[in-house]
Design a protein around this motif. Structure first.
Motif, mmCIF file in Angstrom:
data_model
loop_
_atom_site.group_PDB
_atom_site.id
_atom_site.type_symbol
_atom_site.label_atom_id
_atom_site.label_comp_id
_atom_site.label_asym_id
_atom_site.label_seq_id
_atom_site.Cartn_x
_atom_site.Cartn_y
_atom_site.Cartn_z
ATOM 1 N N PHE A 15 0.820 -1.211 0.000
ATOM 2 C CA PHE A 15 0.000 0.000 0.000
ATOM 3 C C PHE A 15 0.855 1.262 0.000
ATOM 4 N N ILE A 16 1.990 1.219 0.656
ATOM 5 C CA ILE A 16 2.897 2.381 0.648
ATOM 6 C C ILE A 16 3.427 2.623 -0.758
ATOM 7 N N LEU A 17 3.842 1.561 -1.426
ATOM 8 C CA LEU A 17 4.374 1.692 -2.788
ATOM 9 C C LEU A 17 3.295 2.197 -3.752
ATOM 10 N N ALA A 27 5.672 -2.362 -8.090
ATOM 11 C CA ALA A 27 5.304 -2.554 -6.687
ATOM 12 C C ALA A 27 5.160 -4.043 -6.368
ATOM 13 N N LEU A 28 4.539 -4.805 -7.265
ATOM 14 C CA LEU A 28 4.360 -6.242 -7.041
ATOM 15 C C LEU A 28 5.703 -6.964 -6.984
ATOM 16 N N ILE A 29 6.601 -6.611 -7.887
ATOM 17 C CA ILE A 29 7.927 -7.244 -7.899
ATOM 18 C C ILE A 29 8.699 -6.911 -6.621
ATOM 19 N N CYS A 30 8.627 -5.650 -6.175
ATOM 20 C CA CYS A 30 9.331 -5.252 -4.948
ATOM 21 C C CYS A 30 8.798 -6.008 -3.735
ATOM 22 N N ALA A 35 9.196 -10.494 0.175
ATOM 23 C CA ALA A 35 8.629 -11.740 0.704
ATOM 24 C C ALA A 35 9.643 -12.879 0.641
ATOM 25 N N MET A 36 10.378 -12.950 -0.461
ATOM 26 C CA MET A 36 11.391 -14.010 -0.597
ATOM 27 C C MET A 36 12.508 -13.832 0.425
ATOM 28 N N VAL A 37 12.901 -12.596 0.654
ATOM 29 C CA VAL A 37 13.979 -12.331 1.617
ATOM 30 C C VAL A 37 13.532 -12.676 3.041
ATOM 31 N N SER A 295 3.203 -10.348 -15.037
ATOM 32 C CA SER A 295 4.503 -10.908 -14.679
ATOM 33 C C SER A 295 4.839 -10.615 -13.220
ATOM 34 N N GLY A 296 4.582 -9.361 -12.792
ATOM 35 C CA GLY A 296 4.818 -9.027 -11.394
ATOM 36 C C GLY A 296 3.928 -9.821 -10.468
ATOM 37 N N ALA A 297 2.679 -10.011 -10.880
ATOM 38 C CA ALA A 297 1.743 -10.786 -10.060
ATOM 39 C C ALA A 297 2.149 -12.255 -9.986
ATOM 40 N N ALA A 298 2.667 -12.791 -11.095
ATOM 41 C CA ALA A 298 3.119 -14.189 -11.092
ATOM 42 C C ALA A 298 4.286 -14.377 -10.133
ATOM 43 N N PHE A 299 5.192 -13.414 -10.116
ATOM 44 C CA PHE A 299 6.329 -13.490 -9.183
ATOM 45 C C PHE A 299 5.846 -13.377 -7.743
#
Length: 439
Positions: A15-17, A27-30, A35-37, A295-299
């Protein structure tokens, strides 16, 4: 780190992004990288590369740029003027008269554009000046356009249904067919509302409208006017019929639609080199934006899987033992709120991977849910602060966003009523796809 804490951090970050104005895809990729980290020992880079390649390398999505291009071609070639000329003689004598051109014009254009914003902009440019010249009630003029313009998301070929089918692995052909009856239901609800409102509204402007529309069209004149609609009807029939009867897949039908739209505009004498190039470039830009978001949503979907958030959420909802009806009530409120801040495609790609296992666990049909989701997203298109149709109409009328939203509110309620009907009578959505299986 606990799953619940990770979910809170990721939600706040997203929401901030988005509030900062960053592109939805970025924003989705970030958020996915974060989340992965936080929640997975797996290398984010490897997952990023494989999921983005997989999201873009989809046969189902091949139809997306073609349908967008088809809509852009027709958008630039005075199709709305022909629709107005064809519909006005037939609808002018109904209570509300030419207001119904807004509704049915949007319905027809939605069936050849697949885009809510394109439908609203195209029909609005044509009808709003004409309605204003005839002293029509401004509230109903703008309200009918706002509500009916959202039908571009539902009536096939619908871009958002293609996105839903691609992200959930559902048949796009079945989704297209499932959207026909709900789309007609909304058209009839809007028409009925305008007729009732107009019948009870006894103002000076209504009397002027009746005088202006006192001309009686003969049957021959009405039939002659229908020739303006013939190219559109043939295009819609060719697209839907080829899919329904198994002659073409949605992807193949999209290519046929582009060829037919070019042929129609060539025969009408409105096709130009500049229009062709402009439509192609605009369709390319829109398609790239959508694929980038997907693509961002898939990631993000893959990253969520590694964190375990979807599983935890599904288990929590399962523990609440929500009935299907209560679950749908909660989801409707959730999607409306989310739609106040995101466009329809972003809502679909952000939520379906998490929500779909939940709705399947309570035996809700994914095809039915796809149509339900699109109708709810339609509702969000006319809710501030980020109702895309409101921005389109603001550019046409220079009215305040909140004023336009107030005018559109009755149509928001009618869409909500349609959702209730679909919930109690799911065959409104599922009957045609079931007939398709019988062929």
């Amino acid at each position: 780190m606990e799953v619940g804490l990770i979910a809170i951090i990721l939600t706040l970050t997203l929401f901030i992004l988005l509030a900062a104005g960053i592109w939805v895809s970025i924003a989705l990729i970030c958020v996915a990288l974060l989340a992965m980290v936080l929640g997975s020992p797996v290398s984010p880079g490897d997952v990023l590369v494989t999921t983005i390649w997989g999201a873009g390398n989809s046969y189902e999505l091949a139809s997306l740029p073609m349908f967008i291009w088809m809509g852009e071609i027709l958008f630039r070639n005075k199709l709305s003027e022909a629709m107005f000329a064809g519909l006005a003689p037939w609808l002018g004598k109904l209570p509300g008269s030419l207001l119904h051109v807004n509704i049915w014009g949007c319905g027809l254009f939605a069936a050849v554009s697949g885009s809510s914003s394109a439908t609203t902009a195209t029909i609005g440019k044509m009808t709003l000046p004409e309605l204003a010249k005839r002293n029509y009630d401004e509230k109903l003029s703008i309200g009918t356009l706002a509500g009916s313009g959202t039908l571009g998301l539902l009536i096939p070929p619908s871009i958002i249904l293609i996105v839903y089918g691609a992200t959930t692995d559902q048949s796009i052909a079945r989704l297209f067919i499932a959207g026909i009856i709900p789309g007609l239901l909304l058209l009839l609800l809007f028409t009925s509302y305008v007729m009732i409102q107009s019948s009870f509204k006894k103002s000076r402007k209504n009397n002027e409208i009746c005088q202006i529309l006192s001309y009686q069209y003969t049957l021959a004149e009405k039939l002659s006017a229908l020739t303006n609609l013939l190219p559109i009807i043939l295009l819609i029939g060719g697209l839907i019929g080829s899919i329904y009867f198994g002659i073409a897949s949605p992807t193949e039908a999209a290519a046929v639609g582009v060829i037919l739209s070019l042929l129609i505009t060539k025969l009408k004498g409105t096709l130009s080199i500049k229009g062709f190039i402009d439509s192609l470039m605009s369709a390319t830009g829109t398609s790239c934006m959508i694929v980038f978001i997907l693509s961002g949503a898939a990631f993000l979907t893959a990253a969520m899987g590694f964190t375990g958030i979807p599983r935890e959420l599904a288990e929590w909802i399962g523990a609440q033992q929500f009935s299907p009806l209560l679950l749908l009530m909660v989801l409707t409120l959730f999607f409306i709120i989310l739609g106040c801040f995101l466009d329809g495609i972003s809502v679909v790609v952000l939520t379906t991977s998490i929500i779909l296992p939940i709705i399947e666990s309570v035996s809700i049909d994914p095809i039915w849910f796809g149509i339900y989701l699109v109708v709810v997203v339609e509702m969000s298109q006319i809710t501030p602060p980020v109702g895309f149709n409101l921005f389109v109409i603001q550019s046409l009328t220079e009215k305040n966003i909140l004023t336009i939203a107030r005018y559109a509110f009755p149509f928001f309620l009618l869409m909500l009523f349609a959702v209730v009907l679909m919930g109690f009578f799911p065959q409104i959505v599922l009957w045609l796809p079931e007939q398709m299986n019988n062929f």
